[in-house]
Design a protein around this motif. Structure first.
Motif, PDB file in Angstrom:
ATOM      1  N   THR A  35       3.997  17.124  -0.325  1.00 16.33           N
ATOM      2  CA  THR A  35       2.722  17.085   0.378  1.00 16.33           C
ATOM      3  C   THR A  35       2.203  15.660   0.574  1.00 16.33           C
ATOM      4  O   THR A  35       1.136  15.470   1.135  1.00 16.33           O
ATOM      5  CB  THR A  35       1.670  17.898  -0.382  1.00 16.33           C
ATOM      6  N   GLN A  36       2.952  14.686   0.121  1.00 21.49           N
ATOM      7  CA  GLN A  36       2.523  13.292   0.183  1.00 21.49           C
ATOM      8  C   GLN A  36       2.782  12.699   1.555  1.00 21.49           C
ATOM      9  O   GLN A  36       3.803  12.969   2.190  1.00 21.49           O
ATOM     10  CB  GLN A  36       3.281  12.494  -0.885  1.00 21.49           C
ATOM     11  N   LEU A  37       1.862  11.876   2.021  1.00 16.14           N
ATOM     12  CA  LEU A  37       2.014  11.171   3.287  1.00 16.14           C
ATOM     13  C   LEU A  37       2.012   9.670   3.053  1.00 16.14           C
ATOM     14  O   LEU A  37       1.651   9.188   1.983  1.00 16.14           O
ATOM     15  CB  LEU A  37       0.877  11.544   4.240  1.00 16.14           C
ATOM     16  N   ARG A  38       2.416   8.928   4.081  1.00 12.51           N
ATOM     17  CA  ARG A  38       2.478   7.457   4.025  1.00 12.51           C
ATOM     18  C   ARG A  38       3.267   6.992   2.802  1.00 12.51           C
ATOM     19  O   ARG A  38       2.837   6.139   2.029  1.00 12.51           O
ATOM     20  CB  ARG A  38       1.066   6.870   4.031  1.00 12.51           C
ATOM     21  N   CYS A  39       4.435   7.597   2.652  1.00 10.31           N
ATOM     22  CA  CYS A  39       5.283   7.292   1.510  1.00 10.31           C
ATOM     23  C   CYS A  39       6.706   7.029   1.974  1.00 10.31           C
ATOM     24  O   CYS A  39       7.049   7.233   3.142  1.00 10.31           O
ATOM     25  CB  CYS A  39       5.237   8.433   0.489  1.00 10.31           C
ATOM     26  N   VAL A  40       7.557   6.595   1.026  1.00 12.88           N
ATOM     27  CA  VAL A  40       8.898   6.105   1.348  1.00 12.88           C
ATOM     28  C   VAL A  40       9.954   6.923   0.604  1.00 12.88           C
ATOM     29  O   VAL A  40       9.820   7.183  -0.594  1.00 12.88           O
ATOM     30  CB  VAL A  40       9.031   4.623   0.967  1.00 12.88           C
ATOM     31  N   VAL A  41      10.985   7.322   1.319  1.00 14.07           N
ATOM     32  CA  VAL A  41      12.195   7.890   0.731  1.00 14.07           C
ATOM     33  C   VAL A  41      13.304   6.853   0.891  1.00 14.07           C
ATOM     34  O   VAL A  41      13.523   6.337   1.990  1.00 14.07           O
ATOM     35  CB  VAL A  41      12.608   9.202   1.422  1.00 14.07           C
ATOM     36  N   HIS A  48       0.799  -1.225   0.000  1.00 14.29           N
ATOM     37  CA  HIS A  48       0.000   0.000   0.000  1.00 14.29           C
ATOM     38  C   HIS A  48       0.833   1.276   0.000  1.00 14.29           C
ATOM     39  O   HIS A  48       0.276   2.357  -0.236  1.00 14.29           O
ATOM     40  CB  HIS A  48      -0.917   0.021   1.231  1.00 14.29           C
ATOM     41  N   LEU A  49       2.099   1.193   0.269  1.00 16.35           N
ATOM     42  CA  LEU A  49       2.936   2.374   0.418  1.00 16.35           C
ATOM     43  C   LEU A  49       3.703   2.659  -0.867  1.00 16.35           C
ATOM     44  O   LEU A  49       4.266   1.745  -1.467  1.00 16.35           O
ATOM     45  CB  LEU A  49       3.919   2.185   1.578  1.00 16.35           C
TER      46      LEU A  49
END
Length: 386
Positions: free
Chosen positions: A231-237, A223-224
């Motif tokens: 401005t994106q949330l619940r994301c991966v760097v 889901h991630l």
């Protein structure tokens, strides 16, 4: 630094490349619950390496002092950071205990403390595979690897039960810490909608996070997605740093390579994610590097290596050094995806350690730390507003 460089033994430098590989096998077996959590960093600890001053000296690319600043610090952070440190233990056994040594205190300062401006930091001790264990991989058992993961998993559950209270969370990891978090997030966060809603973002550096080939999702998580906007949330760097085209045998950036695998997963149809924290949508942008002025655990193996990388260390009075000496851009060479940095005029020439296959792994967490903290600041504002 106040002490001169000490060369690490070549055999050890070479076998350090097994660090991520050892972590990759974590959790395939079921481990019994660990003892109560030992916290390296936690609000209220008397001696907390993640709660340091933020005073900063700004230097030029060539190392000259240009001024000082003290960034604003949130007095009552509304979110938390959950940090898992990389391979640093110099304990002589194959697997570390949960004893807090100078190496763990230093790595928490270098990699996690700067985020204290944005969040309360929780960092558990875990029985990681030590540097000594990497020299003797045949002596490292599946039970050891599973118990290392179990320590972090149990600490996460402990934190959720006693400390979270519905707060948002930023995950931060590097190297072995990232491999542990890849599994933890996949099993304990991504699949559980109620917990997933509390995730602000995940900064998973130097640990070969996988996505579907040509995509920004899939692979490790259902889901991630990768962060592609501020401005994106619940994301991966995720990225690994190189200052030249990575060799075909690169330790980082390659899917299907042993250090890409977590718990026996298939890497077919995947690639390693690269996210430029200074330009989430892509392209090249200036990087703001931040690192402590204090030497890293003098006398330790990682401390010896950090003195050889080449970052300027002028004699200053503030806890932190800031420099804008590099720009960064995600690049792909023969299917190897990495963050390639380029120096501005006068920038130092950084040394790849232990060799070119590792790139600049030792500076992953600090080369763009200013950009990462700025990103988290914006994500926190958006998360708390909603």
């Amino acid at each position: 630094m106040s002490h001169g460089p000490r060369r690490a033994p070549r055999a050890l430098m070479t076998t350090l490349a097994a660090a991520a590989c050892a972590a990759a096998a974590l959790g395939a077996a079921t481990a019994s619950a660990s003892a109560s959590t030992t916290w390296l960093c936690k609000p209220g600890l008397k001696s907390n390496p993640c709660a340091m001053g933020l005073g900063t000296t700004v230097i030029s690319p060539t190392g000259e002092t240009e001024g000082t600043l003290t960034p604003a610090q949130t007095k009552s952070p509304k979110i938390d950071c959950f940090y898992v440190y990389p391979t640093v233990s110099d304990q002589k056994t194959m697997q570390a205990t949960r004893r807090i040594d100078p190496e763990e205190r230093s790595i928490a300062l270098y990699q996690a403390a700067r985020y204290s401006s944005e969040c309360r930091i929780y960092a558990p001790m875990y029985r990681q595979i030590t540097l000594a264990g990497l020299l003797k991989p045949d002596a490292v058992t599946a039970k050891m690897r599973a118990s290392a993961y179990a320590d972090v998993r149990d600490a996460w559950r402990d934190y959720l039960k006693h400390d979270n209270k519905g707060r948002g969370v930023v995950f931060i990891g590097h190297s072995q810490g990232t491999f542990v978090l890849r599994q933890l997030i996949a099993q304990e966060v991504d699949k559980q909608a109620a917990v997933r809603k509390r995730m602000v973002s995940a900064l998973l550096l130097g640990g070969n996070v996988l996505v579907k080939k040509g995509k920004k999702d899939g692979g490790d998580f259902q889901h991630l997605k990768a962060c592609t906007s501020a401005t994106q949330l619940r994301c991966v760097v995720a990225f690994s740093t190189f200052n030249a085209a990575p060799p075909e045998t690169a330790v980082f950036g390659r899917a299907g390579e042993g250090r890409s695998v977590v718990a026996g997963q298939s890497t077919a149809g995947t690639e390693v994610l690269c996210t430029n924290p200074a330009a989430l949508a892509g392209g090249s942008a200036p990087l703001t590097s931040l690192y402590p002025s204090a030497p890293f655990a003098p006398g330790s193996t990682i401390g010896a290596l950090t003195t050889q990388v080449g970052l300027p260390t002028p004699s200053i009075s503030t806890p932190w050094i800031e420099a804008q000496a590099f720009s960064g851009q995600c690049t792909s060479t023969n299917g190897i995806n990495v963050l390639t940095i380029t120096g501005v005029t006068g920038a130092p020439s950084l040394k790849t350690l232990p060799d070119a296959t590792w790139g600049l792994h030792l500076v992953d967490a600090n080369i763009a730390l200013g950009n990462l903290v700025t990103l988290v600041h914006g994500q926190v504002a958006r998360y708390t507003a909603h």
